[in-house]
Design a protein around this motif. Structure first.
Motif, PDB file in Angstrom:
ATOM      1  N   VAL A  12      -0.313   0.898   0.529  1.00 18.57           N
ATOM      2  CA  VAL A  12      -0.379   2.100  -0.291  1.00 18.57           C
ATOM      3  C   VAL A  12       0.153   3.274   0.524  1.00 18.57           C
ATOM      4  N   GLN A  13       0.709   4.246  -0.168  1.00 17.52           N
ATOM      5  CA  GLN A  13       1.213   5.434   0.529  1.00 17.52           C
ATOM      6  C   GLN A  13       0.073   6.365   0.916  1.00 17.52           C
ATOM      7  N   GLY A  16      -2.830   8.005  -1.277  1.00 11.94           N
ATOM      8  CA  GLY A  16      -3.073   7.140  -2.426  1.00 11.94           C
ATOM      9  C   GLY A  16      -4.459   6.538  -2.429  1.00 11.94           C
ATOM     10  N   SER A  17      -4.671   5.643  -3.387  1.00 18.92           N
ATOM     11  CA  SER A  17      -5.982   5.037  -3.585  1.00 18.92           C
ATOM     12  C   SER A  17      -5.863   3.522  -3.693  1.00 18.92           C
TER      13      SER A  17
END
Length: 121
Positions: A12-13, A16-17
């Motif tokens: 994930v970036q 993010g989540s």
């Protein structure tokens, strides 16, 4: 056979989540606590968050306000909702469940196999 199966890890970036899930099976008795731990390469496994069967949650300071742990006692499942993730070294997240066969027996623990979480900058 007591088993924990984790899911939800991945890439994930930053910012993010992700939501991690852990489902317990084969447990006879009562789950007392379920939790999530994190282990980076070459480092020890540290607690991230835990929750009791009564719903009392505990978090390490670094994730307070960003992560939330929840449980479905009927389904013997625990989730870790991770928000505002920071870039960091790769880490494996492990689920752990503590349970008792009966109130008079010792608490036993079982670990999941781990799920990789990587946050890119």
């Amino acid at each position: 056979q007591v088993q924990l199966v984790e899911s939800g890890g991945g890439l994930v970036q930053a910012g993010g989540s992700l939501r991690l899930s852990c489902a317990a099976s084969g447990i006879i008795g009562r789950l007392t606590t379920m939790g999530w731990y994190r282990q980076a390469p070459g480092k020890q496994r540290d607690l991230v968050a835990s929750i009791t069967s009564g719903g009392s949650a505990n978090y390490v300071d670094s994730v307070k306000g960003r992560f939330m742990i929840s449980t479905d006692n009927a389904k013997k499942t625990v989730h870790l909702h991770m928000n505002s993730l920071d870039p960091e070294h790769p880490a494996v997240y492990y689920c752990k469940a503590d349970f008792q066969l009966s109130p008079l027996t010792p608490v036993r623990s079982v670990w999941g196999q781990g799920t990789q979480v990587t946050v890119s900058s």
